[in-house]
Design a protein around this motif. Structure first.
Motif, short mmCIF file in Angstrom:
data_model
loop_
_atom_site.label_atom_id
_atom_site.label_comp_id
_atom_site.label_asym_id
_atom_site.label_seq_id
_atom_site.Cartn_x
_atom_site.Cartn_y
_atom_site.Cartn_z
N THR A 153 -8.93 2.58 -2.00
CA THR A 153 -8.31 3.88 -1.72
C THR A 153 -8.87 4.47 -0.43
O THR A 153 -9.96 4.10 0.01
CB THR A 153 -8.53 4.87 -2.87
OG1 THR A 153 -9.94 5.02 -3.09
CG2 THR A 153 -7.87 4.39 -4.16
N SER A 186 1.96 0.87 4.63
CA SER A 186 1.44 -0.46 4.92
C SER A 186 1.63 -0.79 6.39
O SER A 186 2.74 -0.70 6.90
CB SER A 186 2.19 -1.50 4.07
OG SER A 186 1.84 -1.40 2.72
N ARG A 211 0.86 -1.18 0.00
CA ARG A 211 0.00 0.00 0.00
C ARG A 211 0.90 1.23 0.00
O ARG A 211 1.89 1.28 0.72
CB ARG A 211 -0.86 -0.02 1.26
CG ARG A 211 -1.90 1.08 1.41
CD ARG A 211 -2.67 0.84 2.69
NE ARG A 211 -3.81 1.72 2.86
CZ ARG A 211 -3.87 2.71 3.75
NH1 ARG A 211 -2.84 2.96 4.52
NH2 ARG A 211 -4.95 3.45 3.84
N SER A 266 -4.25 0.73 -2.10
CA SER A 266 -3.82 -0.65 -1.86
C SER A 266 -2.85 -1.11 -2.94
O SER A 266 -2.72 -0.49 -4.00
CB SER A 266 -5.03 -1.57 -1.81
OG SER A 266 -5.70 -1.56 -3.06
N TRP A 267 -2.20 -2.24 -2.69
CA TRP A 267 -1.19 -2.73 -3.63
C TRP A 267 -1.77 -2.97 -5.02
O TRP A 267 -1.10 -2.75 -6.02
CB TRP A 267 -0.55 -4.01 -3.10
CG TRP A 267 -1.49 -5.18 -3.05
CD1 TRP A 267 -2.32 -5.54 -2.03
CD2 TRP A 267 -1.73 -6.13 -4.10
NE1 TRP A 267 -3.05 -6.64 -2.37
CE2 TRP A 267 -2.72 -7.03 -3.63
CE3 TRP A 267 -1.21 -6.31 -5.38
CZ2 TRP A 267 -3.18 -8.09 -4.39
CZ3 TRP A 267 -1.67 -7.37 -6.16
CH2 TRP A 267 -2.65 -8.24 -5.65
#
Length: 118
Positions: free
Chosen positions: A58, A100, A33, A52-53
């Motif tokens: 969002t 993250s 993230r 996010s990854w």
């Protein structure tokens, strides 16, 4: 060591738009993230937005909801911040970093200055 390089800032009138970019070195960008943060003169650094990854989720600070949009391109190790309807109170140095839980921040980049005139 991972390097973070922000760009795209500038001087804009209130109501205008800017698009910020952030390139992150290394091979693990797509795993984490990522977030945008900002720091105004005399104030603490604050959270602006995160993604996010995968890009499917969002999160935004209340102060920018509906005006800013975060996105990412994992193939280019890049995260973006589209800023619309800018206000003078958006004036700050903008930074991006890993956001993250359980993972430390990368070494902070130099940031990119955004100045909104009234």
């Amino acid at each position: 060591q991972v390097q973070v390089v922000e760009s795209g800032g500038g001087l804009v009138q209130a109501g205008g738009s800017l698009r910020l970019s952030c390139v992150v070195s290394g091979r693990t960008f797509s795993l984490y993230r990522m977030g945008w943060f900002r720091q105004a003169p005399g104030k603490e650094r604050e959270f602006v937005a995160a993604i996010s990854w995968s890009g499917s989720s969002t999160d935004y600070a209340d102060s920018v909801k509906g005006r800013f949009t975060i996105s990412r391109d994992n193939a280019k190790n890049t995260v973006f911040l589209q800023m619309n309807s800018l206000k003078p109170e958006d004036t700050a140095v903008y930074y991006c970093n890993r956001d993250s839980p359980g993972y430390s921040y990368y070494t902070w980049g130099q940031g990119t200055q955004v100045t909104v005139s009234s």
